[in-house]
Structures are given as C-alpha cells and as structure tokens.
Design a protein around this motif. Structure first.
Motif, PDB file in Angstrom:
ATOM      1  N   GLU A   1     -73.160  83.496  41.400  1.00 35.10           N
ATOM      2  CA  GLU A   1     -74.117  83.869  40.360  1.00 35.10           C
ATOM      3  C   GLU A   1     -73.430  83.935  38.996  1.00 35.10           C
ATOM      4  O   GLU A   1     -73.929  83.372  38.020  1.00 35.10           O
ATOM      5  CB  GLU A   1     -74.770  85.213  40.708  1.00 35.10           C
ATOM      6  N   SER A   2     -72.262  84.603  38.938  1.00 40.24           N
ATOM      7  CA  SER A   2     -71.636  84.738  37.619  1.00 40.24           C
ATOM      8  C   SER A   2     -71.158  83.390  37.099  1.00 40.24           C
ATOM      9  O   SER A   2     -71.232  83.116  35.896  1.00 40.24           O
ATOM     10  CB  SER A   2     -70.515  85.787  37.615  1.00 40.24           C
ATOM     11  N   LEU A   3     -70.693  82.499  38.002  1.00 40.93           N
ATOM     12  CA  LEU A   3     -70.287  81.156  37.570  1.00 40.93           C
ATOM     13  C   LEU A   3     -71.463  80.368  37.016  1.00 40.93           C
ATOM     14  O   LEU A   3     -71.364  79.730  35.966  1.00 40.93           O
ATOM     15  CB  LEU A   3     -69.700  80.389  38.759  1.00 40.93           C
ATOM     16  N   LEU A   4     -72.598  80.410  37.747  1.00 46.82           N
ATOM     17  CA  LEU A   4     -73.783  79.652  37.331  1.00 46.82           C
ATOM     18  C   LEU A   4     -74.304  80.156  35.988  1.00 46.82           C
ATOM     19  O   LEU A   4     -74.723  79.361  35.136  1.00 46.82           O
ATOM     20  CB  LEU A   4     -74.879  79.749  38.404  1.00 46.82           C
ATOM     21  N   ILE A   5     -74.260  81.467  35.792  1.00 43.25           N
ATOM     22  CA  ILE A   5     -74.725  82.034  34.519  1.00 43.25           C
ATOM     23  C   ILE A   5     -73.758  81.661  33.392  1.00 43.25           C
ATOM     24  O   ILE A   5     -74.167  81.228  32.316  1.00 43.25           O
ATOM     25  CB  ILE A   5     -74.910  83.566  34.647  1.00 43.25           C
ATOM     26  N   GLU A   6     -72.450  81.809  33.697  1.00 41.54           N
ATOM     27  CA  GLU A   6     -71.413  81.498  32.707  1.00 41.54           C
ATOM     28  C   GLU A   6     -71.519  80.053  32.226  1.00 41.54           C
ATOM     29  O   GLU A   6     -71.366  79.749  31.049  1.00 41.54           O
ATOM     30  CB  GLU A   6     -70.055  81.709  33.380  1.00 41.54           C
ATOM     31  N   LYS A   7     -71.828  79.126  33.153  1.00 38.18           N
ATOM     32  CA  LYS A   7     -71.930  77.706  32.798  1.00 38.18           C
ATOM     33  C   LYS A   7     -73.295  77.359  32.214  1.00 38.18           C
ATOM     34  O   LYS A   7     -73.563  76.195  31.909  1.00 38.18           O
ATOM     35  CB  LYS A   7     -71.658  76.834  34.032  1.00 38.18           C
ATOM     36  N   GLY A   8     -74.184  78.353  32.127  1.00 34.87           N
ATOM     37  CA  GLY A   8     -75.482  78.116  31.512  1.00 34.87           C
ATOM     38  C   GLY A   8     -76.462  77.392  32.417  1.00 34.87           C
ATOM     39  O   GLY A   8     -77.499  76.899  31.962  1.00 34.87           O
ATOM     40  N   LEU A   9     -76.159  77.310  33.711  1.00 35.30           N
ATOM     41  CA  LEU A   9     -77.043  76.576  34.629  1.00 35.30           C
ATOM     42  C   LEU A   9     -78.206  77.435  35.100  1.00 35.30           C
ATOM     43  O   LEU A   9     -79.231  76.929  35.545  1.00 35.30           O
ATOM     44  CB  LEU A   9     -76.249  76.080  35.844  1.00 35.30           C
ATOM     45  N   VAL A  10     -78.031  78.761  35.035  1.00 33.67           N
ATOM     46  CA  VAL A  10     -79.060  79.672  35.518  1.00 33.67           C
ATOM     47  C   VAL A  10     -79.375  80.700  34.446  1.00 33.67           C
ATOM     48  O   VAL A  10     -78.463  81.235  33.815  1.00 33.67           O
ATOM     49  CB  VAL A  10     -78.574  80.375  36.815  1.00 33.67           C
ATOM     50  N   ASP A  11     -80.675  80.919  34.229  1.00 35.74           N
ATOM     51  CA  ASP A  11     -81.114  81.961  33.294  1.00 35.74           C
ATOM     52  C   ASP A  11     -81.212  83.270  34.087  1.00 35.74           C
ATOM     53  O   ASP A  11     -82.014  83.367  35.006  1.00 35.74           O
ATOM     54  CB  ASP A  11     -82.489  81.542  32.722  1.00 35.74           C
ATOM     55  N   PRO A  12     -80.358  84.265  33.766  1.00 35.96           N
ATOM     56  CA  PRO A  12     -80.364  85.494  34.574  1.00 35.96           C
ATOM     57  C   PRO A  12     -81.722  86.187  34.592  1.00 35.96           C
ATOM     58  O   PRO A  12     -82.106  86.774  35.611  1.00 35.96           O
ATOM     59  CB  PRO A  12     -79.305  86.384  33.923  1.00 35.96           C
ATOM     60  N   ALA A  13     -82.492  86.065  33.500  1.00 36.97           N
ATOM     61  CA  ALA A  13     -83.818  86.683  33.466  1.00 36.97           C
ATOM     62  C   ALA A  13     -84.750  85.980  34.460  1.00 36.97           C
ATOM     63  O   ALA A  13     -85.567  86.623  35.127  1.00 36.97           O
ATOM     64  CB  ALA A  13     -84.400  86.621  32.060  1.00 36.97           C
ATOM     65  N   ALA A  14     -84.603  84.652  34.584  1.00 36.34           N
ATOM     66  CA  ALA A  14     -85.418  83.896  35.543  1.00 36.34           C
ATOM     67  C   ALA A  14     -85.060  84.302  36.966  1.00 36.34           C
ATOM     68  O   ALA A  14     -85.924  84.457  37.830  1.00 36.34           O
ATOM     69  CB  ALA A  14     -85.217  82.393  35.348  1.00 36.34           C
ATOM     70  N   LEU A  15     -83.774  84.497  37.191  1.00 36.41           N
ATOM     71  CA  LEU A  15     -83.295  84.910  38.514  1.00 36.41           C
ATOM     72  C   LEU A  15     -83.887  86.274  38.896  1.00 36.41           C
ATOM     73  O   LEU A  15     -84.389  86.467  40.014  1.00 36.41           O
ATOM     74  CB  LEU A  15     -81.764  84.977  38.482  1.00 36.41           C
ATOM     75  N   ASP A  16     -83.854  87.214  37.943  1.00 36.63           N
ATOM     76  CA  ASP A  16     -84.425  88.547  38.190  1.00 36.63           C
ATOM     77  C   ASP A  16     -85.905  88.448  38.539  1.00 36.63           C
ATOM     78  O   ASP A  16     -86.393  89.140  39.432  1.00 36.63           O
ATOM     79  CB  ASP A  16     -84.254  89.451  36.965  1.00 36.63           C
ATOM     80  N   LEU A  17     -86.618  87.570  37.811  1.00 36.67           N
ATOM     81  CA  LEU A  17     -88.056  87.403  38.062  1.00 36.67           C
ATOM     82  C   LEU A  17     -88.322  86.824  39.454  1.00 36.67           C
ATOM     83  O   LEU A  17     -89.236  87.260  40.148  1.00 36.67           O
ATOM     84  CB  LEU A  17     -88.661  86.466  37.017  1.00 36.67           C
TER      85      LEU A  17
END
Lengths: 204, 122
Positions: free
Chosen positions: A21-37
């Motif tokens: 998760e932290s790698l995907l967020i760091e690389k900008g591939l995942v929006d953490p707000a979208a993940l939370d939703l």
C-alpha cells in the motif's frame, strides 16, 4: 476487546499489505482516499442485508418474484443494488423439492452488490472442492438436513454469472412486514448453505 | 494505468464491468441439447473446471454472449461466445455412488462443448 498486543510483531500478510500500500501510494498509482472509500463501501455499505431485502420483497410481492426469476439483474437493480460483481445475476429458487447451493470451484466469485464480500469458508479449498463432490454432506455440516428425495442443485459460478438463492419463506410469517421478513433472512440461506430459521426443506 | 480517484469510486462500482456482449459467434447449442465437455488441458487460462472435462450433460439455459476468457486473458481478443448453464448428474460426474437427485450446473462457453447425440444422461 482487542487481542492485539502492542509489543507483538504484526503477522506477515498484514506487513506485506502495508508495504504494498505505501509503495503504491508513494508511486502515485493509488489514491489513498479512493482506497478508504473502497474499504468503507464493502465494510459498511454493501452486504447481505441488501440481498435480504430482495428476498423479502420476492416473498411478499408475486410480480416482483417472477421478474426476479426471469431477469434477476434488472429486478435487483430496481432495489438500487447493481454494479461490480453483480453485472449479470441469476436467482435460483428453493422449493419443497429443490435445494440450491452456490459455489465457485475455480476461485471465489460471489454476488457483491447483494451479499457483500464472501466469507472465508466460501473461498477456502475444502468448500470449493466438496460442494460439487458431496453437497449433501457439506449441507449437513452447515446444519441443513434435507428430506429424502429433495434434489440438490449446485451452481458452479466459474463464468460471468453470479448467483443468489431465493430461500423458502418460513411458515407462520404471514403477518410479518417486508422489513420484518428481511431481518429473518441470513447470508448463508442466500448462498444455499443454510435455510431461513423456521423454514422447511429440513427435517429437523 | 489509469488511477481510480476518490470521486469516481461510487460510479465505477455502480457501473461494474460486464463481460456480456451484444455481438459474437452464433450459438451452436440450445436448451435441452446433450453436450459433452471437451477433454482439453490447455496451458493457459481457462474456465473449464477439470471435473467436467470429458463429461456429458444437458444444456439447461443459454445465458447469452460473453467475452471468452481463454483468449481475452492472453490479449488475443474478446471473441464473444454463448455461455450455457450445463446440467450434469452427480452420477455422471462422480460415479454410481452419488445420490440420484444430485445435479451440478456449470456455466460453460460454446467452444468448450461438443454435441453428444448418443448421450444417455437424463
């Protein structure tokens, strides 16, 4: 009560997920707000209470029941439940003579909009292997003892169709409202791995 | 890769991503036809469960046209085909000790099947 101990290391899968998760967020591939939703949707919004409302309506509204059995996707969408992993739905009805059971032997396909995410046992190899091989034994282990002569129909949802079982309505519930009926409907009864408490098709 | 933004989540989940298509190969089978699942063991992706390969069943219903995962998963195109619910008896799948009243329905793509004119199932 949490069993979590503050000095105990986290289990491997949890660490792996956190690292990914932290790698995907760091690389900008995942929006953490979208993940939370996404997590909130399937933890708090979508679940088997949706399916229970569909079942209760089918029990109380004969024309809805026939629409549901003819075109399940459209009838379920009427109730506002649609989308991911429910794009193409089939509803199969339990009767005095037929008991339906749903499995996905190849993976864990499951109708998310009406049942939420699948329980762990549904995804586990023993259920997936045995549901098709010895469904009556599996049902007995779930507490469903079928009367002799009842046909068991197992639906292996390995393609793109997703299945919901319309369980039998318990006797003596004629006076209950649709909402009260919905409260009786269990998740397992909509997979076919259970019956609605008080309903027949079991010889208990 | 397109990133999923928070304000798109609800619409994306609601819309889903159906594998149903309106155009594709015409159906080779119809409800009531006896069919046999081919005895194939491809190295690539397939949705043909091993326990029905070589087994005989009856087409219970035609679900319509769907993307064929066997080609699509390998980037070889959607090749939409009809998917049928094929009904097998427990006896056909597991032998004479299986209860007479057991049935297993499996959703199978058109190209997994061959006609079985002399089938004895049901």
């Amino acid at each position: 009560m949490s069993k979590h101990q503050h000095n105990a290391p986290l289990p491997d899968p949890v660490l792996r997920v956190k690292a990914l998760e932290s790698l995907l967020i760091e690389k900008g591939l995942v929006d953490p707000a979208a993940l939370d939703l996404l997590i909130d949707t399937y933890e708090n919004q979508v679940g088997p209470r949706n399916g229970a409302r569909v079942v209760a309506r089918a029990w109380t509204d004969p024309s809805y029941r026939s629409r549901l059995l003819r075109d399940a996707t459209a009838a379920i969408a009427e109730m506002g439940f649609e989308g991911r992993q429910g794009e193409d739905m089939v509803v199969v009805e339990n009767t005095e003579r037929v008991h339906n059971l749903v499995v996905c032997t190849l993976c864990s396909c499951y109708p998310w909009p009406v049942l939420g995410l699948p329980p762990v046992w549904y995804k586990a190899a023993p259920y997936r292997a045995r549901a098709v091989r010895e469904p009556r034994k599996v049902l007995a282990e779930f507490g469903v003892d079928l009367v002799d002569g009842v046909e068991v129909r197992v639906w292996d949802s390995t393609a793109e169709l997703r299945y919901l079982v319309l369980p039998r309505r318990p006797d003596g519930t004629e006076r209950l409202s649709e909402q009260e009926l919905a409260e009786l409907v269990t998740r397992d009864s909509m997979i076919g791995a259970g019956v609605v408490p008080g309903s027949k098709s079991t010889d208990t | 890769m397109k990133r999923l933004e928070a304000d798109q989540v609800d619409a994306v989940l609601r819309r889903g991503a159906t594998a149903r298509r309106s155009d594709g190969q015409p159906p080779r089978f119809a409800r009531g036809d006896r069919v046999r699942v081919l005895n194939l063991h491809p190295y690539g992706h397939t949705r043909m469960p091993r326990y029905v390969r070589g087994r005989c069943g009856v087409v219970d219903r035609d679900h319509g046209l769907f993307v064929l995962p066997d080609s699509n998963a390998h980037g070889l195109g959607e090749c939409p085909q009809h998917v049928y619910s094929v009904r097998f008896t427990g006896v056909e799948l597991w032998g004479p000790e299986a209860p007479d009243a057991d049935r297993v329905h499996v959703d199978l793509w058109d190209c997994y099947l061959t006609a079985e004119p002399d089938g004895t199932e049901e």
